[in-house]
Design an enzyme around this catalytic site. Structure first.
Site, mmCIF file in Angstrom:
data_model
loop_
_atom_site.group_PDB
_atom_site.id
_atom_site.type_symbol
_atom_site.label_atom_id
_atom_site.label_comp_id
_atom_site.label_asym_id
_atom_site.label_seq_id
_atom_site.Cartn_x
_atom_site.Cartn_y
_atom_site.Cartn_z
ATOM 1 C CG ASN B 200 -0.237 -0.104 2.522
ATOM 2 O OD1 ASN B 200 0.973 -0.299 2.555
ATOM 3 N ND2 ASN B 200 -0.970 0.019 3.604
ATOM 4 C CG ASN B 323 2.139 0.361 11.929
ATOM 5 O OD1 ASN B 323 0.962 0.599 12.189
ATOM 6 N ND2 ASN B 323 2.502 -0.457 10.976
ATOM 7 N N PRO B 371 -4.106 9.435 4.627
ATOM 8 C CG PRO B 371 -2.548 7.723 4.279
ATOM 9 C CD PRO B 371 -3.095 8.632 5.337
ATOM 10 C CG HIS B 397 -3.826 4.161 9.751
ATOM 11 N ND1 HIS B 397 -4.978 3.415 9.799
ATOM 12 C CD2 HIS B 397 -2.918 3.383 9.113
ATOM 13 C CE1 HIS B 397 -4.769 2.250 9.228
ATOM 14 N NE2 HIS B 397 -3.536 2.194 8.797
ATOM 15 N N GLY B 398 -6.172 6.013 7.870
ATOM 16 C CA GLY B 398 -6.379 5.793 6.440
ATOM 17 C C GLY B 398 -7.779 5.301 6.174
#
Lengths: 144, 474
Positions: B200, B323, B371, B397-398
């Site tokens: 990713n 992370n 993102p 986070h996404g």
């Protein structure tokens, strides 16, 4: 007609990739797990068998042994740009409290002629299974 | 079936029961909750809550999905005396994160040069499996990278001093001790500094499409719709993956695997020698990732300078970890207390006033970079004081996956995705079609819904929305 065992199959997992690999022996199941892992990154049939690595791994149980065995593919890929064709002559034995694995890795160094895709980051213990019923089956979730 | 209690429209609770030491709190809309319920996320959230020394609650973010050990989008903080530290609570890609650069170019300036910019970045930043990086380091140099992080890269001429101030931890987490890195981790790291990786990970040229809070956006350096930004998403590469694998094995061999609801939850007491060693080695991997993104940012600026004539005004907005485990002070039961917080697939979301964030951002809160998936919007949020109370200062986070990569491969074709994106005015360059198909935006949750929930729940404040104009996929 000779009965051909399915080498591996993929199962559903939201974030990562889960597969089962099969074999008439534990060693064959381990070899097929290596094929399943590399199938996520390149077509092993297109990789020349030019370089050979000798492997000796140990684990406190079969699950750990499977993790360190498959992890070696990723280690050699990152550190030596080595693309595995297949694991050969896999042998597993139990010695005292440890499981020992010996094998050869055949493959080639990465070059532009090889197409790679995807990417396996790590071998996890998540939902891992090592089983023997009519044949051997190992189940692995890899972090991608 | 795990029972969920509704607290309000965006908050759900798994009440403490059985072996749980604390409840688990899920921030989601009912729509997002449906996909969260579709896999093992909630079971994994419950497992987190069973760990020793966990404080307040195990938190689950709106974009959460099933991981291994912790769910992706799982947050847990542990008492420093009683608590544990877990490599599975950080993830294999240590300090996988996002860096955002602003530019002073506008869409009209770059419209005819997107292909040239993508070609340049594709050439300069190695992406995909099996390829080496731009430098081959000595072991000693690699240790220095892991000790000094982005500082090392800036000292070597990759980027500017100002970049460091606008990076989480100033681009260098001081607890790092590279001497604990295994030789395998070092060997995996040596060829990979300055590489994007695969999966990713991506490089994206974006344009600002909506500004929700113009004052705060200005503080972040974003002032106009149509302004061009560059987003870099990658992590610590094989070095970080090896650190996680090494310590999972070391902890198994030391503590055994019995009594764990999931073997991937293996952990060590924070105060133990092994726990401390993991923290210091993980920190070394965190620094490797900071240095990696620092070098890539520099390469991106060079490509802009070459293609556009200048990289002036390409300042860094921020660089965040997705992370990581860290020691942070949080208020628990009315008292400030230092805890070991694990954020696995989550962004720190410190509000105004926190001393950890750069002075320029201290009035508005830190930038939170979220993102989207390939071809969709991404967002910049600001951290909030509420997040400090609600989620140990963490937010999404996404987008978060909803269908597996295999299923994506069956359903989508890379070539078609590229054509569809081109029709929408988005150029795509990738190492492989398979990689593109696996990352199809339909394989992900709706990022718009994820950030809406973060905003509504109060764990992040919507500031800016951006859309891609050019994408490089690893």
């Amino acid at each position: 007609m000779f009965f051909k065992v399915q080498k591996y199959k993929f199962l559903s997992h939201t974030g990562d990739v889960k597969f089962q690999a099969f074999g008439r022996t534990l060693e064959e199941a381990f070899s097929n797990a290596a094929l399943a892992t590399i199938s996520l990154m390149w077509d092993n049939k297109k990789i020349k068998k030019r370089i050979k690595y000798r492997l000796e791994k140990q684990g406190r149980d079969l699950k750990q042994l499977l993790v360190v065995f498959l992890e070696e593919i990723l280690f050699l890929m990152d550190s030596q740009m080595f693309l595995l064709h297949s694991a050969q002559k896999v042998r597993i034995e139990k010695k005292e409290n440890q499981y020992l694995l010996k094998a050869f890795f055949l493959g080639d160094r990465y070059s532009d002629k090889y197409e790679t895709f995807g990417g396996v980051k790590a071998i996890t213990y998540n939902e891992m299974r090592v089983e023997c019923n009519s044949h051997f089956m190992v189940q692995v979730v890899v972090d991608v | 079936m795990i029972e969920l209690k509704k607290i309000n429209d965006y908050t759900w609770e798994i009440p403490k029961h059985g072996d749980m030491n604390v409840p688990s709190i899920v921030y989601a809309s009912s729509k997002l909750l449906e996909s969260i319920k579709g896999d093992l996320t909630l079971k994994q959230a419950k497992n987190m809550a069973c760990l020793r020394g966990i404080q307040k609650a195990a938190y689950v973010m709106p974009d959460a999905h099933q991981g291994y050990g912790f769910p992706i989008g799982g947050i847990a903080a542990f008492d420093l005396e009683e608590g544990i530290i877990s490599p599975g609570g950080v993830g294999y890609d240590i300090n996988c994160g996002v860096r955002l650069l602003k530019t002073e170019y506008f869409e009209k300036d770059v419209r005819n040069r997107i292909q040239a910019l993508l070609d340049g970045m594709f050439r300069e930043v190695p992406a995909g499996v099996g390829k080496g990086g731009i430098t081959r380091l000595s072991r000693k140099a690699l240790h220095e990278v892991c000790a000094k992080g982005a500082e090392w890269a800036v000292a070597k001429g990759y980027g500017m001093k100002e970049d460091l101030q606008r990076t989480e931890e100033n681009g260098r987490i001081i607890s790092a001790d590279p001497s604990y890195l295994s030789s395998r981790a070092v060997e995996r790291g040596i060829p990979q500094l300055g590489t994007l990786g695969a999966g990713n990970h991506f490089l994206e040229i974006q344009k600002v499409t909506e500004i929700y809070e113009s004052q705060t956006a200005k503080v972040f350096g974003i002032h106009s719709e149509g302004q061009i930004l560059v987003m870099i998403h990658c992590g610590s590469r094989g070095l970080g993956h090896q650190v996680a694998s090494d310590y999972i094995r070391l902890m198994e061999n030391r503590y055994g695997t019995k009594n764990l609801p999931d073997r991937q939850l293996i952990n060590a007491p924070i105060r133990s020698e092994l726990g401390q060693q993991y923290y210091k080695t993980m920190s070394a991997a965190v620094n490797f990732a900071f240095a990696n993104r620092q070098m890539i940012a520099h390469l991106v600026r060079e490509v802009f300078a070459g293609v556009m004539g200048s990289s002036k005004g390409m300042d860094q907005v921020y660089d965040v970890c997705h992370n990581v485990a860290k020691f942070e002070k949080h208020v628990i039961n009315g008292e400030e207390k230092e805890v070991c917080i694990h954020r696995k697939g989550a962004t720190r979301s410190f509000g105004p006033g926190r001393e950890e964030i750069p002075e320029v951002y201290r009035i508005v809160g830190q930038p939170v970079i979220i993102p989207g998936s390939m071809g969709t919007s991404s967002y910049i949020l600001a951290g909030t004081s509420e997040a400090e109370k609600m989620s140990f200062a963490s937010t999404a986070h996404g987008a978060g996956r909803i269908i597996s990569r295999r299923e994506a491969l069956r359903r989508f074709r890379g070539e078609k995705i590229k054509n569809d994106l081109e029709e929408k005015g988005i150029l795509l360059k990738s190492v492989s079609w398979k990689g593109v198909a696996e990352e199809a935006s339909q394989a992900y949750k709706d990022v718009n819904e994820v950030v809406r929930v973060s905003h509504q729940a109060g764990i992040g404040r919507l500031i800016v929305r951006v859309a891609p104009v050019g994408v490089i996929k690893g």
